[in-house]
Write an enzyme that holds these catalytic residues in place. Sequence first.
Site, short mmCIF file in Angstrom:
data_model
loop_
_atom_site.label_atom_id
_atom_site.label_comp_id
_atom_site.label_asym_id
_atom_site.label_seq_id
_atom_site.Cartn_x
_atom_site.Cartn_y
_atom_site.Cartn_z
N ALA A 1 -23.26 -22.44 -13.93
CA ALA A 1 -23.63 -21.19 -14.60
C ALA A 1 -24.84 -20.56 -13.94
CB ALA A 1 -23.92 -21.46 -16.08
N GLY B 1 -33.73 -21.85 -18.73
CA GLY B 1 -32.79 -20.75 -18.85
C GLY B 1 -32.33 -20.27 -17.48
N LEU B 2 -32.11 -18.97 -17.37
CA LEU B 2 -31.62 -18.35 -16.13
C LEU B 2 -30.31 -18.98 -15.67
CD1 LEU B 2 -34.97 -17.95 -14.11
CD2 LEU B 2 -33.77 -16.23 -15.46
N CYS B 3 -29.45 -19.27 -16.64
CA CYS B 3 -28.14 -19.85 -16.29
C CYS B 3 -27.05 -19.15 -17.10
CB CYS B 3 -28.12 -21.35 -16.51
SG CYS B 3 -28.77 -21.91 -18.10
N GLY B 4 -27.14 -17.82 -17.15
CA GLY B 4 -26.10 -17.04 -17.81
C GLY B 4 -25.97 -17.37 -19.29
#
Length: 291
Positions: free
Chosen positions: A246, A89-92
């Site tokens: 992202a 994750g951590l990609c908007g």
Amino acid sequence: MPNLKDLKTRIESVKSTRKITKAMQMVAAAKLRRAQDAAEASRPYAERFNAVLGALAAAVGGSDSAPKLLSGTGSDKVQLLVVMTAERGLCGGFNTNISKLARTHAQKLKSEGKTVKILTVGKKGRDALRRDFGSDFIGHVDLTEMKNVTYADAQGIAIDILKRFDDEEFDVATIFYAKFQNVVSQIPTAQQIIPAKFEGDEADLSTTLYDYEPSEEEILADLLPRGVATQIFAALLENAASEQGARMSAMDNATRNAGDMIDNLTIEFNRTRQAVITNELIEIISGAEAL
């Protein structure tokens, strides 16, 4: 009144977070350059390959001898959705947007009375869709060990999908991924790969007449499976670039927000410290006057 020690601890904690997000932004920026180059380099080949296949498919037309990958099964009752997302994750909104598009498509198909089967590529898509469509899952491809996207990875996914098609497990297959546009824009895309659909430059080839040896049907029968692998490979490359773009954008925003939070906490810390000093002075003056 906030405690000075607590405020100082919070400021140090946010500073540590800012260092992490800044480092992640720099790593994503480095990976983005390579992923973007790979995605952009693959586009001309994929587009021209599809154009050639499109011209061949147009020549075959509705022939009874057309390959099954082109003509289909004659039904669209069972639909396979191949949802491609990231492992992390951590990609908007990258993973969320792809999963949302797949979820909307699946719900629409079910409302039409069709059967939906889901094959996930990447952990985040599986986690996002598991609650609503867990019973529809038929497989998962783990990308944890894949450092860079290769054609062999795409070919492995294509072989699995083609085998399921040969075993008549589904009638139509659609892949879901994000097409890279720029760092701040990645477009969630749904693309049908079985039966094969061609768009774009077929007209460029239609003005030229070719004699094929062997026949168009035989050439298509050989090229169409490669076309499926090529489309999956192009989608994986687009996803890789979109993910890093992202993540770079998300970490840049997180770094800026952390900086704003540090500024606000520092102001609050200074005001609190000033209030504490003022209170101490008042107490000293009051004590002196009492004497």
